[in-house]
Design an enzyme around this catalytic site. Structure first.
Site, PDB file in Angstrom:
ATOM      1  N   ARG A   1      -6.837 -20.897   1.549  1.00  0.00           N
ATOM      2  CA  ARG A   1      -7.896 -19.966   1.166  1.00  0.00           C
ATOM      3  C   ARG A   1      -8.642 -20.520  -0.039  1.00  0.00           C
ATOM      4  O   ARG A   1      -8.035 -20.877  -1.050  1.00  0.00           O
ATOM      5  CB  ARG A   1      -7.304 -18.586   0.840  1.00  0.00           C
ATOM      6  CG  ARG A   1      -8.351 -17.574   0.415  1.00  0.00           C
ATOM      7  CD  ARG A   1      -7.765 -16.173   0.264  1.00  0.00           C
ATOM      8  NE  ARG A   1      -8.741 -15.316  -0.390  1.00  0.00           N
ATOM      9  CZ  ARG A   1      -8.548 -14.698  -1.552  1.00  0.00           C
ATOM     10  NH1 ARG A   1      -7.398 -14.813  -2.188  1.00  0.00           N
ATOM     11  NH2 ARG A   1      -9.492 -13.962  -2.076  1.00  0.00           N
TER      12      ARG A   1
ATOM     13  N   HIS B   1     -15.917 -14.572  -5.238  1.00  0.00           N
ATOM     14  CA  HIS B   1     -14.693 -14.465  -6.024  1.00  0.00           C
ATOM     15  C   HIS B   1     -15.068 -14.401  -7.509  1.00  0.00           C
ATOM     16  O   HIS B   1     -14.752 -15.302  -8.289  1.00  0.00           O
ATOM     17  CB  HIS B   1     -13.767 -15.641  -5.734  1.00  0.00           C
ATOM     18  CG  HIS B   1     -12.335 -15.407  -6.124  1.00  0.00           C
ATOM     19  ND1 HIS B   1     -11.293 -15.467  -5.226  1.00  0.00           N
ATOM     20  CD2 HIS B   1     -11.774 -15.098  -7.301  1.00  0.00           C
ATOM     21  CE1 HIS B   1     -10.149 -15.219  -5.840  1.00  0.00           C
ATOM     22  NE2 HIS B   1     -10.419 -15.000  -7.109  1.00  0.00           N
TER      23      HIS B   1
ATOM     24  N   ASN C   1     -13.663 -10.686  -2.948  1.00  0.00           N
ATOM     25  CA  ASN C   1     -12.293 -10.710  -3.435  1.00  0.00           C
ATOM     26  C   ASN C   1     -12.111  -9.657  -4.516  1.00  0.00           C
ATOM     27  O   ASN C   1     -12.863  -9.617  -5.494  1.00  0.00           O
ATOM     28  CB  ASN C   1     -11.952 -12.080  -4.026  1.00  0.00           C
ATOM     29  CG  ASN C   1     -10.558 -12.104  -4.639  1.00  0.00           C
ATOM     30  OD1 ASN C   1      -9.557 -12.129  -3.928  1.00  0.00           O
ATOM     31  ND2 ASN C   1     -10.472 -12.061  -5.965  1.00  0.00           N
ATOM     32  N   GLU C   2     -11.123  -8.779  -4.309  1.00  0.00           N
ATOM     33  CA  GLU C   2     -10.725  -7.793  -5.318  1.00  0.00           C
ATOM     34  C   GLU C   2     -11.902  -7.008  -5.908  1.00  0.00           C
ATOM     35  O   GLU C   2     -12.181  -7.060  -7.105  1.00  0.00           O
ATOM     36  CB  GLU C   2      -9.938  -8.469  -6.430  1.00  0.00           C
ATOM     37  CG  GLU C   2      -8.662  -9.113  -5.946  1.00  0.00           C
ATOM     38  CD  GLU C   2      -7.776  -9.659  -7.053  1.00  0.00           C
ATOM     39  OE1 GLU C   2      -6.594  -9.914  -6.792  1.00  0.00           O
ATOM     40  OE2 GLU C   2      -8.272  -9.820  -8.191  1.00  0.00           O
TER      41      GLU C   2
ATOM     42  N   TYR D   1       0.471  -8.005  -6.463  1.00  0.00           N
ATOM     43  CA  TYR D   1       1.352  -8.727  -7.378  1.00  0.00           C
ATOM     44  C   TYR D   1       2.501  -7.866  -7.902  1.00  0.00           C
ATOM     45  O   TYR D   1       3.587  -8.367  -8.149  1.00  0.00           O
ATOM     46  CB  TYR D   1       0.545  -9.267  -8.560  1.00  0.00           C
ATOM     47  CG  TYR D   1      -0.360 -10.422  -8.196  1.00  0.00           C
ATOM     48  CD1 TYR D   1       0.073 -11.740  -8.285  1.00  0.00           C
ATOM     49  CD2 TYR D   1      -1.661 -10.197  -7.749  1.00  0.00           C
ATOM     50  CE1 TYR D   1      -0.751 -12.805  -7.959  1.00  0.00           C
ATOM     51  CE2 TYR D   1      -2.496 -11.262  -7.407  1.00  0.00           C
ATOM     52  CZ  TYR D   1      -2.038 -12.554  -7.517  1.00  0.00           C
ATOM     53  OH  TYR D   1      -2.859 -13.605  -7.179  1.00  0.00           O
TER      54      TYR D   1
ATOM     55  N   GLU E   1      -3.066 -12.902  -1.494  1.00  0.00           N
ATOM     56  CA  GLU E   1      -2.582 -13.359  -2.800  1.00  0.00           C
ATOM     57  C   GLU E   1      -1.289 -12.642  -3.144  1.00  0.00           C
ATOM     58  O   GLU E   1      -1.166 -11.424  -2.997  1.00  0.00           O
ATOM     59  CB  GLU E   1      -3.594 -13.090  -3.926  1.00  0.00           C
ATOM     60  CG  GLU E   1      -4.792 -13.997  -3.942  1.00  0.00           C
ATOM     61  CD  GLU E   1      -5.708 -13.726  -5.136  1.00  0.00           C
ATOM     62  OE1 GLU E   1      -5.197 -13.314  -6.205  1.00  0.00           O
ATOM     63  OE2 GLU E   1      -6.927 -13.911  -4.986  1.00  0.00           O
TER      64      GLU E   1
ATOM     65  N   TRP F   1      -0.491 -17.526  -4.302  1.00  0.00           N
ATOM     66  CA  TRP F   1      -1.446 -17.858  -5.363  1.00  0.00           C
ATOM     67  C   TRP F   1      -0.665 -18.504  -6.495  1.00  0.00           C
ATOM     68  O   TRP F   1       0.176 -17.869  -7.100  1.00  0.00           O
ATOM     69  CB  TRP F   1      -2.163 -16.606  -5.884  1.00  0.00           C
ATOM     70  CG  TRP F   1      -3.165 -16.962  -6.938  1.00  0.00           C
ATOM     71  CD1 TRP F   1      -2.935 -17.125  -8.278  1.00  0.00           C
ATOM     72  CD2 TRP F   1      -4.556 -17.238  -6.731  1.00  0.00           C
ATOM     73  NE1 TRP F   1      -4.083 -17.505  -8.921  1.00  0.00           N
ATOM     74  CE2 TRP F   1      -5.089 -17.580  -7.996  1.00  0.00           C
ATOM     75  CE3 TRP F   1      -5.384 -17.259  -5.626  1.00  0.00           C
ATOM     76  CZ2 TRP F   1      -6.431 -17.921  -8.159  1.00  0.00           C
ATOM     77  CZ3 TRP F   1      -6.710 -17.595  -5.795  1.00  0.00           C
ATOM     78  CH2 TRP F   1      -7.233 -17.919  -7.063  1.00  0.00           C
TER      79      TRP F   1
ATOM     80  N   GLU G   1      -7.290 -19.549 -15.268  1.00  0.00           N
ATOM     81  CA  GLU G   1      -6.964 -18.173 -14.913  1.00  0.00           C
ATOM     82  C   GLU G   1      -7.757 -17.159 -15.756  1.00  0.00           C
ATOM     83  O   GLU G   1      -7.205 -16.425 -16.584  1.00  0.00           O
ATOM     84  CB  GLU G   1      -5.459 -17.914 -15.062  1.00  0.00           C
ATOM     85  CG  GLU G   1      -4.642 -18.383 -13.871  1.00  0.00           C
ATOM     86  CD  GLU G   1      -4.935 -17.571 -12.612  1.00  0.00           C
ATOM     87  OE1 GLU G   1      -5.280 -16.386 -12.733  1.00  0.00           O
ATOM     88  OE2 GLU G   1      -4.818 -18.130 -11.505  1.00  0.00           O
ATOM     89  N   TRP G   2      -9.072 -17.146 -15.547  1.00  0.00           N
ATOM     90  CA  TRP G   2      -9.938 -16.155 -16.177  1.00  0.00           C
ATOM     91  C   TRP G   2      -9.676 -16.038 -17.670  1.00  0.00           C
ATOM     92  O   TRP G   2      -9.679 -17.038 -18.364  1.00  0.00           O
ATOM     93  CB  TRP G   2      -9.805 -14.808 -15.461  1.00  0.00           C
ATOM     94  CG  TRP G   2     -10.019 -14.879 -13.973  1.00  0.00           C
ATOM     95  CD1 TRP G   2      -9.141 -14.521 -12.995  1.00  0.00           C
ATOM     96  CD2 TRP G   2     -11.187 -15.348 -13.272  1.00  0.00           C
ATOM     97  NE1 TRP G   2      -9.680 -14.730 -11.739  1.00  0.00           N
ATOM     98  CE2 TRP G   2     -10.928 -15.232 -11.873  1.00  0.00           C
ATOM     99  CE3 TRP G   2     -12.415 -15.851 -13.680  1.00  0.00           C
ATOM    100  CZ2 TRP G   2     -11.855 -15.601 -10.916  1.00  0.00           C
ATOM    101  CZ3 TRP G   2     -13.343 -16.214 -12.720  1.00  0.00           C
ATOM    102  CH2 TRP G   2     -13.060 -16.085 -11.362  1.00  0.00           C
TER     103      TRP G   2
ATOM    104  N   PHE H   1       0.351 -20.295 -12.478  1.00  0.00           N
ATOM    105  CA  PHE H   1       0.741 -19.720 -11.194  1.00  0.00           C
ATOM    106  C   PHE H   1       1.100 -20.788 -10.161  1.00  0.00           C
ATOM    107  O   PHE H   1       1.697 -20.484  -9.136  1.00  0.00           O
ATOM    108  CB  PHE H   1      -0.415 -18.903 -10.603  1.00  0.00           C
ATOM    109  CG  PHE H   1      -0.550 -17.498 -11.128  1.00  0.00           C
ATOM    110  CD1 PHE H   1       0.162 -16.447 -10.551  1.00  0.00           C
ATOM    111  CD2 PHE H   1      -1.410 -17.211 -12.172  1.00  0.00           C
ATOM    112  CE1 PHE H   1       0.024 -15.155 -11.004  1.00  0.00           C
ATOM    113  CE2 PHE H   1      -1.565 -15.914 -12.631  1.00  0.00           C
ATOM    114  CZ  PHE H   1      -0.844 -14.886 -12.052  1.00  0.00           C
TER     115      PHE H   1
END
Length: 477
Positions: free
Chosen positions: A104, A150, A195-196, A323, A392, A438, A445-446, A454
């Site tokens: 993905r 995303h 996404n999300e 998660y 994820e 993921w 990571e943002w 991860f």
């Protein structure tokens, strides 16, 4: 070094190798039990790994702005990240060598339509890049699953308008999606529109005067954009390209903090409605959850009858990011709450002291993943054969050096526990057919920058990021 000590060292190494092989074999039991139509994959996204932030015609997006404004915990940016824009052949070779056959990824909107607006210029260099990536994946026997959005909305949409909240946003996204279908669709069999969307909608720094209406407006625009993209794909491309399309929805599962307490039980149900149902209900049932409409009133937009028809059934699968889970109880705030998404939801969440935690403080609740899958099957997919994709699921492990990455037992155990929970849900009727870990590699990571690892593959970041497979990748393969 004496002969005896040399032998002791060799003996210790042999013992460790035998133990490692035995433990991996033991932990592999669950993965082996998931067979048939069940497939394993890994996930990434454009800003997490690509780098090349202003190369080949790409314009800036909002995360370029955030990171360069120092909004990450380690003051890093995704300017280089894993440098996958240039080094994607290494990533593909890594997957091929380790038997990962489903991948993905995402398309950077600002790399394809730099200005973001409908009918604006298409950057063919960006198109050519993604065609090369997709072809390389397919040639290596890896199926690409492509996310259109995303979190990296082009910055220009905030310069000329109000971004997600702008009335033109659905048309702008539809145009971007159309260009992706047109130029890349012959190479893609699985599309994800957003996404999300809950994160996009809620985790935004709203002005106080906007909190009562703007989250609902943004969510509405995102859903309409999704519906329009699905409609144009099905009408113009699906017959020839034969792909499938849907949205990736993220949610926690919620348990009442005090089982048997009616208020807490309602709070847990309401939490699911306000996170999962906010997006799943329109897509699978045709409208927002009633509890949201009752509480927000006129502050939540309404779908027209035509839009309800467009929305209902606008997914070929149920794609889920999960998660962890939470405890929910009725919010005990004093006095009349101000109008906002959070005051409408009116829930206080926490973690059980009995739940173990990951290295970044998230609770480990595989039972919650199991219960969530059963909930989705019974409330959205009952009586259908529609598959569920877990797009994820993953865990942060503190890894200061390669030695730590070579012994990431916590990651192996986390995945093993969750796959066991997935297997139990499948045995009870949940039609789960994909599991994407993921992430394939450590990435940007943002807000956590490079601090949250991860990945199944260690990345030592810098101008030339070095990749080294972790023990967990060997197990996962």
């Amino acid at each position: 070094v004496s002969t005896q000590s040399t032998w002791d060292i060799k003996k210790d190494m042999m013992i460790r190798s035998v133990l490692l092989a035995g433990i991996i074999l033991f932990l592999s039991g669950t993965a082996a039990a998931l067979s048939g139509s069940f497939e394993f994959g890994s996930s990434t996204a454009a800003y997490h790994i690509e780098g090349a932030w202003l190369e080949d015609g790409k314009a800036m997006h909002v995360w370029d702005n955030f990171a360069h404004a120092g909004q990450t915990s380690d003051n890093n940016t995704g300017d280089v990240a894993c440098d996958s824009y240039h080094r994607y052949p290494e990533d593909i070779a890594l997957m091929k060598q380790n038997g990962i056959k489903h991948f993905r990824m995402s398309i950077s909107w600002a790399r394809i339509v730099p200005y973001g607006r409908a009918n604006s210029v298409v950057n063919m260099k960006g198109v050519e890049h993604y065609r090369k990536v997709l072809k390389a994946l397919i040639e290596s026997g890896i199926t690409p699953y492509v996310t259109l959005y995303h979190w990296d909305i082009p910055s220009y949409l905030y310069i000329v308008g109000d971004g997600y909240a702008d009335d033109d946003f659905p048309a702008d996204f539809e145009y971007f999606a159309d260009q992706c279908f047109k130029h890349l669709g012959d190479l893609v069999k699985y599309w994800f529109t957003f996404n999300e969307p809950w994160c996009t909608t809620v985790l935004t720094d709203f002005q106080e005067q906007d909190q009562g209406w703007k989250p609902y407006k943004i969510a509405h625009n995102v859903l309409l954009a999704h519906g329009r993209a699905v409609k144009i794909y099905r009408e113009n491309y699906k017959a020839q390209q034969k792909g499938k399309i849907g949205m990736v929805i993220n949610t926690e599962f919620y348990y009442p903090k005090h089982p048997g307490n009616k208020e807490d039980e309602e709070a847990a149900k309401r939490s699911l409605a306000y996170q999962l149902g906010w997006f799943a209900d329109p897509i699978f049932l045709g409208d927002y959850p009633q509890v949201m409409k009752d509480r927000a009133g006129s502050r939540i937009p309404s779908f027209t009858d035509e839009e309800k028809i467009m929305m209902k059934g606008s997914a070929d699968f149920f794609a889920l990011n999960n998660y962890f889970s939470c405890l929910a109880e009725e919010e005990k705030s004093a006095g009349p709450p101000s109008a906002s998404y959070w005051s409408d939801r009116h829930v206080s969440t926490s973690f059980s002291e009995e739940w173990k935690k990951t290295d970044n403080g998230w609770p480990i609740v595989p039972q919650g993943t199991h219960d969530l899958l059963i909930y989705i099957q019974e409330n959205y997919l009952k009586g259908t054969d529609m598959p569920i994709f877990i797009t994820e699921n993953g865990v942060v492990v503190d890894e200061e050096n390669m030695k730590d990455s070579n012994h990431d037992w916590k990651r192996v155990d986390f995945v093993r526990q969750h796959l066991s929970a997935v297997e139990q849900a499948i045995n009870k009727g949940a039609k789960v057919t994909r599991y994407f870990y993921w992430a394939l590699v450590d990435d940007f990571e943002w807000g956590a920058g490079f601090e949250a690892r991860f990945g199944l593959t260690r990345v030592d970041f810098g101008e030339k990021p070095k990749r080294t497979p972790k023990m967990s990748l060997k197990w996962y393969s």
